[in-house]
Design an enzyme around this catalytic site. Sequence first.
Site, PDB file in Angstrom:
ATOM      1  CE1 TYR A  77      -3.528  -3.150   4.325  1.00  0.00           C
ATOM      2  CE2 TYR A  77      -5.807  -2.856   4.654  1.00  0.00           C
ATOM      3  CZ  TYR A  77      -4.681  -2.421   4.223  1.00  0.00           C
ATOM      4  OH  TYR A  77      -4.814  -0.931   4.046  1.00  0.00           O
ATOM      5  CG  HIS A  89      -1.019  -0.996  -0.532  1.00  0.00           C
ATOM      6  ND1 HIS A  89      -1.362  -2.232   0.136  1.00  0.00           N
ATOM      7  CD2 HIS A  89      -0.659  -0.227   0.379  1.00  0.00           C
ATOM      8  CE1 HIS A  89      -1.506  -2.035   1.280  1.00  0.00           C
ATOM      9  NE2 HIS A  89      -1.211  -0.673   1.627  1.00  0.00           N
TER      10      HIS A  89
END
Length: 273
Positions: free
Chosen positions: A58, A117
């Site tokens: 992110y 992830h």
Amino acid sequence: MIYRTLGKNMGEIPAIGLGTWEIGGRDFPDLSRDKEHIDTISRAIEMGYTHIDTAEYYGGGHTEEIIGEAISVFSREELFITSKVWPIHLRKEELHRALEGTLRRLRTDYLDLYLIHWPNPDVPLEETLNAMSEEVVNGRVKFIGVSNFDTPLLKKAVAVSKQPIVNNQVLFNIDDRQPMEELLPYCQSHEITLTAYSPLKRNSLKPSTEKLLKDFAVKYSATVQQIMLAWLLGKEGVVVIPKASKLDHLRLNLEAGSIVLDDDDTRRLDSLE
């Protein structure tokens, strides 16, 4: 705040967390609103959001830096921090370095939950999970899990991991309900919490879905978004991580935990096409 049990009574996770995708950038850092984001996260924690979800990807790592600044004035032991390792860092040594970077940016000595992830078929799953298990033994991670794993891959992860897989984070909302078919029942039967990301449908809802949600919003004196969250939270072992940047939206999302849909209304929402 309501909680879910992690694994076989290994710990607890707050059922309503704060999603942080696009805070501080998407694929690359964006420093233009740092002060605003830090203030929002701080206010959210004061409001009761003790579970914060992020990832090294992110904002090119900048989201973790913003969170690190925001949480620095709070007691770390009262927070539950989840982060995720990007698929290009799933080799053993790369994962250890990636975790070091995450901890440095978050200004913490440990993560409560560390997730893969996305799966990477080019890296043996056992190698990645062995490295994550080592970090549990080292004390830099309390619990491990995965994200975006379908049921067959989750089963494989459970079979090869030396440490319990306690969480799978997947896309799950009133319209994107594929987890209900096989994944959620498997997680429930194996005591794996399922975290729903994008629990508030980003795009427009189907007209039939929207109408029913509006009817229930009136019935329960709630917003449509609160009904969407309440529907998910009414399912055993489900955690939600909605993102909100406005304080009133943060408050409304948190209050959704107190809304309990009756069985008939839940069944009607469950049966939507």
